[in-house]
Design a protein around this motif. Structure first.
Motif, PDB file in Angstrom:
ATOM      1  N   ARG A 374       0.833  -1.210   0.000  1.00 53.77           N
ATOM      2  CA  ARG A 374       0.000   0.000   0.000  1.00 53.77           C
ATOM      3  C   ARG A 374       0.867   1.260   0.000  1.00 53.77           C
ATOM      4  NH1 ARG A 374      -5.300   0.433   3.548  1.00 53.77           N
ATOM      5  NH2 ARG A 374      -5.888  -0.964   1.834  1.00 53.77           N
ATOM      6  N   LEU A 377       2.163   1.778  -3.557  1.00 57.35           N
ATOM      7  CA  LEU A 377       1.123   2.266  -4.461  1.00 57.35           C
ATOM      8  C   LEU A 377       0.737   3.707  -4.133  1.00 57.35           C
ATOM      9  CD1 LEU A 377      -1.117  -0.924  -4.634  1.00 57.35           C
ATOM     10  CD2 LEU A 377       0.338  -0.022  -6.464  1.00 57.35           C
ATOM     11  N   ASP A 378       0.648   4.036  -2.847  1.00 58.19           N
ATOM     12  CA  ASP A 378       0.343   5.414  -2.464  1.00 58.19           C
ATOM     13  C   ASP A 378       1.433   6.370  -2.969  1.00 58.19           C
ATOM     14  OD1 ASP A 378      -1.947   4.607  -1.156  1.00 58.19           O
ATOM     15  OD2 ASP A 378      -1.097   4.763   0.865  1.00 58.19           O
ATOM     16  N   ALA A 381       1.293   6.726  -6.781  1.00 56.59           N
ATOM     17  CA  ALA A 381       0.161   7.566  -7.176  1.00 56.59           C
ATOM     18  C   ALA A 381       0.454   9.044  -6.926  1.00 56.59           C
ATOM     19  CB  ALA A 381      -1.089   7.139  -6.409  1.00 56.59           C
ATOM     20  N   ASP A 406      -6.556  -2.775  -2.862  1.00 57.37           N
ATOM     21  CA  ASP A 406      -5.370  -2.292  -3.572  1.00 57.37           C
ATOM     22  C   ASP A 406      -5.133  -2.983  -4.909  1.00 57.37           C
ATOM     23  OD1 ASP A 406      -4.570  -0.266  -1.834  1.00 57.37           O
ATOM     24  OD2 ASP A 406      -3.457  -1.644  -0.538  1.00 57.37           O
ATOM     25  N   ARG A 409      -5.748  -1.042  -8.146  1.00 56.79           N
ATOM     26  CA  ARG A 409      -4.980   0.193  -8.326  1.00 56.79           C
ATOM     27  C   ARG A 409      -3.826   0.028  -9.318  1.00 56.79           C
ATOM     28  NH1 ARG A 409      -3.211   2.335  -2.596  1.00 56.79           N
ATOM     29  NH2 ARG A 409      -2.809   4.225  -3.822  1.00 56.79           N
TER      30      ARG A 409
END
Length: 565
Positions: A374, A377-378, A381, A406, A409
């Motif tokens: 996570r 990915l955060d 992004a 997730d 994503r």
């Protein structure tokens, strides 16, 4: 209008294909492969009976054997003897240098007790000069009766004076003896390993305030930095050993994550001397020097032979599940209060990712736990913002444990899931103990990722797992061990079809390394990289896939391996 819709990449591919065909028509003497069942991985022409390529190793034609024989009457013929042919297999995550190094150290893989490990270490020590460090890799406490981490004391009686350094199977923990701890503590400026402190991104296992002899993730550096550094000659030898093994397994390419500039320069020299028989897509190891160098090259470098290139940086977010270093959103089910480790501080990680974007460098981040994934990915992004169409092809290496929220994503961010099928079959005996049942929904979730639109590039993570890609294909389509357990497969709804698995080791792996215009499929204009196998992985009984052997391996239309030779 049709030409405009093709775009720049399509125009280049069409031009290369047209030139290749013209070269064949102009009377060049090509080579013709016949008597084969060819799986091209080209959706427009999925199967064929023959291949033709020119002296430079460019495919001229893929199709019917009789037709190609008429088109190229003077061709040199290669008889595949009815074998199955697939594009050259690409391992999207393999530690090539470490594979070679592992062949020169004690092999601890599969040991079911400390006594068995000691016996293997004594055999290896007999080959060493006095004072040499005794090294080994592959121990896994999950295979032992008590399943507990070992200690330095387990090694000290047999090796009181010689430093012993043993790498865990996942590469994320060291087991060392007291002699190695003493050398580390004596290094100038070293902080005592005893006490209460812990290094950032690592863990020293302790009994009271005393180090027990197991160092996890960044704590491994405390001993590793006290060891004699590898010389260029040792690096070269490691690669030579690994290359010989790779071609014997049908691997024509590998993505090697996290190498130093020293290693890359050795590879450049080897390529210039014709000593690299495969294609290496390497990733800088993430230190400032390596990334600065890569940025100075404009974000990528390919050597004149095309065999060695670097266009990515390898970063780490967390540790591994087996050593409980993978970062989880909630604590481990079998270790209350421990939710794993951020190997890299998230704020520092975000700064490096932003720097890589500014240099147009591909980012490939090791992330195993759902918390680690996570955070990656955060960060992706946030750094990408609205710029998700820039074709950076950022990657998550492993992506083993994900939340169901997730998984969707990946595709909108253009992020590739670089996954290793044999990790699932190795971890399945104990993964539920670590995670609990509910977190398994996003564990090793190949089909959920694929169906969400994400692209999967498959590999092995050798030497953590065996380098043999047939074991990866078998694990991907069965989710069983070699004994066929469990019946029907572990979490069987996440199995891949044979076609999906083969694509992960060919065209999708090529895409993950920006090489789809060169390799990964067999069609005119691409390189003649292929493998002749003794059985067809798309049709044999599932268990038979693991036993398939290459008859020969070809790179640039030249044989780099032949069975029995």
């Amino acid at each position: 209008m049709a030409v405009r819709r093709m775009g720049r990449t399509g125009l280049i591919a069409a031009a290369v294909s047209a030139l290749a065909v013209l070269a064949g028509q102009a009377g060049a003497a090509p080579t013709l492969l016949v008597n084969a069942v060819i799986h091209t991985e080209d959706p427009a022409n999925p199967t064929a009976g023959a291949l033709a390529w020119d002296e430079a190793g460019t495919l001229l034609a893929v199709g019917d054997a009789a037709d190609l024989a008429r088109r190229y009457p003077g061709a040199t013929t290669v008889d595949a003897s009815g074998g199955a042919v697939v594009p050259g297999l690409i391992d999207a995550h393999g530690h090539v240098q470490e594979e070679g190094a592992s062949l020169l150290t004690a092999d601890l893989v599969g040991a079911t007790s400390k006594a068995e490990i000691l016996a293997r270490l004594k055999a290896q020590a007999a080959k060493l000069a006095p004072g040499d460090w005794l090294q080994g890799r592959g121990w896994d406490q999950n295979r032992w009766a008590d399943k507990a981490f070992p200690t330095a004391a387990d090694l000290d009686a047999a090796f009181p004076d010689r430093p012993v350094v043993l790498e865990r199977i996942d590469g994320h923990a060291l087991w060392v003896n007291s002699a190695a701890l003493r050398v580390a503590a004596a290094k100038p400026g070293a902080k005592s390993l005893d006490g209460a402190w812990q290094p950032q991104g690592g863990r020293i296992m302790r009994q009271g305030k005393a180090a027990t002899g197991v160092l996890i993730d960044n704590a491994m550096d405390l001993v590793a930095e006290a060891m004699p550094p590898r010389t260029d000659a040792q690096i070269r030898q490691n690669y030579q050993l690994a290359f010989a093994e790779m071609v014997s397994l049908g691997l024509t390419g590998t993505h090697e994550p996290g190498i130093s500039l020293q290693s890359f320069r050795v590879l450049q020299d080897m390529a210039a001397k014709g000593e690299v028989p495969v294609r290496l897509y390497t990733m800088a190891d993430g230190d400032h020097e390596a990334l600065d160098w890569l940025c100075a090259q404009g974000g990528g470098y390919t050597d004149p032979t095309g065999r060695v290139r670097m266009r990515a940086v390898k970063l780490y977010m967390d540790g591994a599940l087996g050593s409980r270093g993978a970062k989880l959103l909630r604590p481990y089910s079998d270790d209350a209060g421990n939710s794993g480790i951020y190997v890299t501080n998230p704020a520092d990680y975000a700064r490096v990712v932003a720097k890589a974007k500014g240099c147009h460098v591909q980012v490939a981040t090791h992330a195993i736990g759902d918390g680690g994934n996570r955070t990656v990915l955060d960060t992706y992004a946030k750094v990408l913002g609205a710029d998700t169409k820039s074709d950076l092809r950022w990657r998550v290496e492993h992506a083993q444990i994900l939340t169901l929220d997730d998984i969707p994503r990946f595709a909108p961010l253009g992020v590739i899931a670089s996954m290793q099928p044999t990790h699932a079959t190795s971890d399945m005996p104990w993964a539920e103990k670590r995670l609990g049942h509910d977190r398994l929904a996003g564990a090793y979730a190949w089909q959920r990722l694929r169906q969400s639109g994400a692209r999967l590039a498959l590999g092995s993570d050798f030497p953590v797992e065996k380098a043999n890609p047939m074991l990866g294909l078998y694990a991907a389509v069965t989710r069983q061990d070699l004994a066929g357990q469990p019946p029907g497969g572990w979490l069987p709804d996440q199995r891949l079809s044979r076609e999906e698995a083969l694509a992960g080791f060919t065209r999708d792996a090529a895409y993950a390394g920006f090489m789809e215009g060169e390799v990964g499929t067999l069609k005119p204009g691409l390189r003649a990289d292929f493998v002749i196998l003794d059985a067809d992985p798309l049709t044999v009984a599932p268990r038979r896939i693991a036993d398939i052997k290459p008859l020969s391996t070809w790179v640039d239309g030249r044989k780099v391996y032949e069975a029995g030779k």
